[in-house]
Structure formats: structure tokens, C-alpha cells
Design a protein around this motif. Sequence first.
Motif, PDB file in Angstrom:
ATOM      1  N   LEU A 255      -1.022  10.955  -0.643  1.00 46.66           N
ATOM      2  CA  LEU A 255       0.168  10.138  -0.444  1.00 46.66           C
ATOM      3  C   LEU A 255       1.407  10.988  -0.178  1.00 46.66           C
ATOM      4  CD1 LEU A 255      -0.330   7.463  -3.256  1.00 46.66           C
ATOM      5  CD2 LEU A 255      -0.930   7.300  -0.825  1.00 46.66           C
ATOM      6  N   TYR A 256       1.264  12.295  -0.207  1.00 43.67           N
ATOM      7  CA  TYR A 256       2.400  13.209  -0.062  1.00 43.67           C
ATOM      8  C   TYR A 256       2.171  14.152   1.109  1.00 43.67           C
ATOM      9  CZ  TYR A 256       3.118  11.667  -4.887  1.00 43.67           C
ATOM     10  OH  TYR A 256       3.290  10.900  -6.005  1.00 43.67           O
TER      11      TYR A 256
ATOM     12  N   ASP B 260       0.837  -1.200   0.000  1.00 39.83           N
ATOM     13  CA  ASP B 260       0.000   0.000   0.000  1.00 39.83           C
ATOM     14  C   ASP B 260       0.874   1.253   0.000  1.00 39.83           C
ATOM     15  OD1 ASP B 260      -1.752   2.073   0.529  1.00 39.83           O
ATOM     16  OD2 ASP B 260      -2.762   1.071   2.205  1.00 39.83           O
ATOM     17  N   PRO B 261       0.717   2.144  -0.994  1.00 37.77           N
ATOM     18  CA  PRO B 261       1.550   3.357  -1.035  1.00 37.77           C
ATOM     19  C   PRO B 261       1.434   4.226   0.213  1.00 37.77           C
ATOM     20  CG  PRO B 261       0.438   3.040  -3.130  1.00 37.77           C
ATOM     21  CD  PRO B 261      -0.150   2.037  -2.176  1.00 37.77           C
ATOM     22  N   LEU B 262       0.305   4.148   0.902  1.00 37.22           N
ATOM     23  CA  LEU B 262       0.165   4.948   2.121  1.00 37.22           C
ATOM     24  C   LEU B 262       1.158   4.499   3.183  1.00 37.22           C
ATOM     25  CD1 LEU B 262      -1.428   7.278   3.333  1.00 37.22           C
ATOM     26  CD2 LEU B 262      -3.068   5.624   4.234  1.00 37.22           C
TER      27      LEU B 262
ATOM     28  N   ASP C 208       0.120   3.415  -8.149  1.00 34.77           N
ATOM     29  CA  ASP C 208      -0.114   4.731  -7.558  1.00 34.77           C
ATOM     30  C   ASP C 208       1.169   5.411  -7.115  1.00 34.77           C
ATOM     31  OD1 ASP C 208      -2.817   4.446  -7.938  1.00 34.77           O
ATOM     32  OD2 ASP C 208      -3.255   3.806  -5.881  1.00 34.77           O
ATOM     33  N   ASP C 209       2.245   4.648  -6.949  1.00 36.60           N
ATOM     34  CA  ASP C 209       3.502   5.238  -6.498  1.00 36.60           C
ATOM     35  C   ASP C 209       4.075   6.170  -7.562  1.00 36.60           C
ATOM     36  OD1 ASP C 209       4.302   3.410  -3.995  1.00 36.60           O
ATOM     37  OD2 ASP C 209       3.472   2.137  -5.556  1.00 36.60           O
TER      38      ASP C 209
ATOM     39  N   LEU D 247      -4.208  11.552  -5.941  1.00 37.96           N
ATOM     40  CA  LEU D 247      -3.346  10.829  -4.998  1.00 37.96           C
ATOM     41  C   LEU D 247      -2.521  11.788  -4.132  1.00 37.96           C
ATOM     42  CD1 LEU D 247      -2.076   7.975  -7.348  1.00 37.96           C
ATOM     43  CD2 LEU D 247      -3.954   7.889  -5.685  1.00 37.96           C
TER      44      LEU D 247
ATOM     45  N   ARG E 155       4.305   6.296   2.642  1.00 34.91           N
ATOM     46  CA  ARG E 155       4.275   7.649   3.221  1.00 34.91           C
ATOM     47  C   ARG E 155       4.567   7.592   4.716  1.00 34.91           C
ATOM     48  NH1 ARG E 155      -0.047  12.682   3.643  1.00 34.91           N
ATOM     49  NH2 ARG E 155       0.480  13.118   5.809  1.00 34.91           N
TER      50      ARG E 155
END
Length: 812
Positions: free
Chosen positions: A494-495, A286-288, A683-684, A491, A291
Motif C-alpha cells: 500500500l506504500y 479499498d486502501p489500494l 488496513d489504512d 501491507l 495509494r
Amino acid sequence: MTIDAPRSRPRRPFRRWLVLGVTILSYSGMFVRAQQQSPQQSLSGDVLRDGPAYWQRGRDHFRDGRYDDAATDLWKAVLLHTQTPPAQTYDVQDVFRLFLQCYVVRDRAADGLAFVAGESFRRGQDDMGRLYLQQALGMDPRNDAALLVQAEFGDAVDQSLSASTTAPTSHDNPFPGQTPEQLYEVASRQFSDKNYEACADVFELSCQQSGRKIGPSCANAVYCRNMLTDWGFNGTQFDRDMQTIATLVRTETAQYRFRHETDANQFVWQRATSPHPHMMLGYPVDPLLKRYVAESAAYLDEQMARLAHTAPTETALPSLPPGLPYHVHDDRQRFADERAADPHAKIRVGFVGSGFNSKAVLYLSQDMFRFFGREFEIHVFSFGPRDHPMFIERGMRGVDWRERVKSNVHFFHDCQAMKLDHIKAARFIHDQNIHILIEWDGYARQGERAQGLFALRPAPIQILHQEYLGTSGALYVDYLFTDQVSSPPSLQHLYTEKLIYLPNHFFSKGHAYQKEVREPRYEYQPVTRPHQLGTGSPQENRCLAPPDVGPTDVAFVYCNFNKFLKNNPETVRGWIQILRQVPDSILCLLDNPRDGIPYLHKFIHEAAGTSDGNSPDSFQPGDGDDLVNRVHFLPWEPNPFDHQQRNRDFCNAMLDSHPYNGHTVAQDALYAGVPIVTRSDGDDMSARVTTSANLVLGLSHLNAVHGPAQYVAIAVALGTNATLFRETRERLIGTALQRNPMHPYWDVARYVLNFESGLRVVWERFLRGQAPDHVVVEETADAARGTYDDKIRAHPPQGNRARRERAANDEL
């Protein structure tokens, strides 16, 4: 830790985290999916089915010290989370963290884990149940609650579980008498020596001996295995490793991440997560979670720098000197007054990095400095060494990128003397009155300079650019340069930074501006034996394979020149399908590292055969021998220009890695006229670089927006449809050769105009007292016109910007 290209000399071992505390597993989205199927299982008999109400009631109980009641209500809030109307939503991570705290505050963490394990087994989530049960028994092998769960769900519990929670015997342990912490240090030294097999084993030994309590050992063992493609039978170890990483991050996020007391948009970390941010880029998780890992590292970065200067007996970190970190608003009025007194005052921009030598970031971006306009005063703060003169003479054939940069900036500050003192470095940069400070290291070269520099806020605007392709996770980094394909606006969560969206492509690349980089050609030169650089077609050169190995009459050559670390079982299974569907095709890779080749061969054999997927005993061989004979390896080429040219000699098409694309590797391939097939379903940011590139280059048909099956289909079409391949290749080569104006993808001068526009917008916002916000850079008419040869000739690589501007001012 330092994670760098294998050709670089070893640096510091893996970073040591502030606390090597007990690892407690956290909430997983798998519970949500399970409760969507049968939420009544734990809520039967309950009249109240209001998630926010349980969340509030659980917090009230916790505040009053009624921890059993709090745990009950908080767990119900977890289960009801997905049934909560959007208008009443709450953060399930916050709920689960407080749920665990109900046990932690009473020193009963193992009880809490055992409860979650039992709930997992009841919902059929056996893998999750085993992981949580393993953690509970790792903390307390005699924990009654955990043993009851083990007894109740004995059929679902892996029989090896109890063995894995005990320390190896002296017969199995090659380091008898060493503590898990000592084993960690041994493994770190082996990593620095690039002995990945040994460090994987010793990190794993440290992890197991500690009862999985030393999270960095567990995370680093995963990383070292992936360096080698040591994925276990048919990728099953890789699957377990990814679950380990996800569980570690969720656990540590739940335990150590807290929302700020007064600002809901901010957060506080008690310690860093066990995985490192740069590790996470290549993991399909998961990209989260990525983060969160970056957040934790960024939040503690400055404290880590102070920790490095404390004596082993000290129990508290030394205080920062007065005035640090610098406050953004303190200088606002002074800089605003400066602008009011001189509307033409320059914007002072500083670039900070350890790679102002023969590193990839300078290969790609050195030419930017040739084209900054007079509105900007450019400073470089270099914390790394210059290349050895012998390497410049022989390895780089006289090309010195550092000297080129020095000749094109106003001030080049050699900061090596302060590279281990982040406080001194911050004061020095602040004394230069820098307006905008740009980070060119990120997490890619940690250990090469003192951590915590940007946390001290030496400039009022701080930006991440180019080198590390993901969020910094830092509240003190205001912006990140990207584009709307690499980082879709949907997205932005995610940042931690606000995003500056550049047109065309956010990645700087100077291939078309450097005479040392050969232009691509439509026709191949006659083949030579033995091979000479720049001769022969990929089919003729056959990846320099022995003549008796693989097809002699090669039809098509696919390549991937990334580190093995960037690939995973799913990607390699796709390559196997492609080779099977394109007769007499071969795959050309780099031996990066060479020790990983046997592991990759092993996986190809296993993936090519048939089995139940988990047991080697069920394995029946397939066409693995034939496939292995069609996969060949080139050695690493240290000269960047020769390495780039090999793309043309050895590759018809590049098969990109996912979710960690080729970055410098991709630009080398594209400028050689080698099209890249990439997956576009991630998504990354690091997974979408090539997707964005292909769109700008007019090659969107190479983007597999629907995932791995389409990735295979596109690659097969290129290898079997000669017309499609020829048209694709010629279109790509045409972009590289386009002049007057240059194609926007390869146009550095145009890139700098857009880059300047972004800097100008964020600086003006600051002077007006406005908070950072997302910026979409619109091309000016001058930028959209493109670059012509006369402008390039007017800005030579070896030009002296400061001398030219002083001369121009003297004339005026």
C-alpha cells in the motif's frame, strides 16, 4: 486544494488538475466476484480457458490494430483473472485499462462503458450497471449501445437515470448561463468561505451539468457533503457517494496510470485523479485506491508547480532549468568523501513544512528538537508565517512554539519569500548540502507552499513523517516513518516508500514535556457553575447541555472530538447502539462544523427508526428523539491547552473514528486519562494509529480487532462495568505520570534516539550505494533505559542548541 482545521484562515480553493478530461469508468473487483459465480456466462463455447494466454493474445491484437479482437480477448482475461494460477498471475488493472483503450483509440468510449454496463446487469450487479450506464449516457445521450442496454435491462435501471444525465433546467439552476467550469470556480470560492452546504450543491450542479465529465466537481461534492454528515436518507447517499469515489478512482487509474516502459516497479500518470489524497483518508474504500490517488498527485506535483507559472494561452509547460531535478547519485561520492575525511562529520537533516507556528504538527513534535544528538545538524525550512504577536499573547498566553524550535535547531530558514517558487526553494535547500530531508506537510496543507519541491530532489534521502498519515505515492520519497502495528509488514504494497519501523509508537507527542499541558489527575475537582476549566467530572458537566435536555443524572459520557468529516453512517450507527445499551449515557461531540448538526440529527432519527433502508416513504420513527437529546455539542476551543484539558472535564471514554482515527485529538484524550475505544480491523495507516497506541499503553482490550460489533461491545462494557472502567483509566493515567524513567509512549527523548537510529541506518545505506529498503529500528540499550528527569532538565524548551554546542566546542 487546502484542507485544514476550521480554525485556520481560508487558503486556496480546491486544486485544479492538469486535465479536465472525459471520465471513463474502470474495472471493479465486483466483476471478479461475479465471474467467480458464473464465468461460463461470457465464456461459453470457448475451449481456451487460460487467462494469461488471452492477456497476451489481446496485447498482440491491440498492437496490430485489431481492436475488436483485442477487446474480446482482454475481456476474457478479465473474467479469468481469479482462476489464474499464482505463478502465472497478471495485473487485472493493466488488462482492463487496455480493454478500455480498445474503445478510446477509436473514439468509442461510450460503447465500451455500455458493454461493461450490460455485463454488470447480466451478473446481477445492478448498482455497478447503473453507474457504468450513467457514464456512457453522460458521454453520449444518444449512444446506441447504451440505449440498447437501457432498454434490455429496463427493470433494473433506475428510472431517474436519464434525468440525471441531462443538464438541470434554468428553473432548477440558480446560476443560469454559467458553464460547468464556471460553477466549479463558484463552488471553490464557497468552500474557501467554509460554506459547505452551498459548495456541495454547486459542485454537484457542475458535476451533473457536465454529464459527470468534470470529475473534480463530482469528487468535491462528495467531500463537502461529508463535511456536513449530509448522508442522505439513512445513509443511502453516503453509500452512493462512496461508490462514486471508488468508481472515479478505478476509472482514472485504468485510463491514466501506465507501467514504466523499462522498470516494472515504476509507473507513469498522465493526469491526477479527481479525488484529492487528503479527501481519501476518511473514506471506507479499498486502501489500494488511496495509494493510486496519492501516486497520481505526486507524479504530477512538480508539473503542477510549473503550470501555475504559465500564461493561460500557453499550450506547453516550460522546461525545467538544467540540472533539475537533482540526481541522487551525483552527490553520493562527494558525501562519501566528506565522511571519509571526517568520520565524525554531522548528518545534516532538514525539516520542511508550512506549519512551524501554532499548528498541530508543532504541538506534537516541537520537543523533538530539544534532544537531537551532536551527530546531527538540524535545519528547519519554514514556508509558513509566524503567528501574529497578538495571537501569541492572548490566544496562546505567551507560548510561541516557533520560537522554541528556533532556539533548539542549528539553522532556522524562513523561506516564506520563496514559498511560491519550488525551483528556487529546491536550489536553496540543495545549497545547504542537506543529507536527509523530512516532509512535514504531505497533502495536509497543499496550497500553502509551491507544489513540486520534493519532486526536484533537493536532498538524496527524502522521508515522510507525521503530518500526513498515508503513502505519499511518490517515487521521489524514499522512506516513511511508521511502526509495525500502524503499517503491518503484510501491507507494504500500500506504500510507494520503504518503511522505517520505529519501536513503541511512530507518533511523536510532547504532552508530558510541556508544562502548559496539565498532567492528568485520578480525582476530579469540585464542580463549578458556570463551568470553569479543570473542574467537575464528565457526569457533572454533562457536555454543558441545557439542564432540561437529556438525562439529568448522567451515568457515563462518551466523546468524539474529531471533525464530522472523519465519521460515517456505520460509525454513528455504532454510537446509537452504545447509547441504547448504556442507560443514561450521553455523547459529547464538537460542533465541527456547526452547519452539520441538523444533518447529524436527521441521520440519527432515520437510523433509529425502521424502513426498507432506501425509501423515506417506508420510514417509521423509533427512539430518535431520545437519542438526539443525548447527543450534545461543544464549541471549538482555539487554545490548544484548554482544548486538551476539556477531555478530562467532559469525557469518560473516547469513541474513535474509522477509518480515519483521531490523531492529535487522540493524544490529547489519552494524556487526559481518557481511554479510547478503536476499531482495529482496518488496513489504512490512518485507521491504526490508536490501535498501536493502545498496545504500547497496555490497553489492548480497547482494540476491536473483529470490527464494529466488538467496538460497540467494548464501549458498552466500559460504560456499564465500573471496575473495568476504573482500572483502565487508572492504568492510562499511570503511564502519563510515570517518571524516572518515563513511560515509552510519552518519552520524547527516547523517541528521538530511535528516530536518530532510523536516520543513521538509511544514511549509511546511501553512502554504501545501497538502494532504500525497509528498516526495523531496534532500540539501543541507552534508548531502552528510558529518560530521567536530569536529562529533561538539561534540555530546556528555550535552550539554544547552536550556542550550547559552540560553547562546548570552544571548551574542547
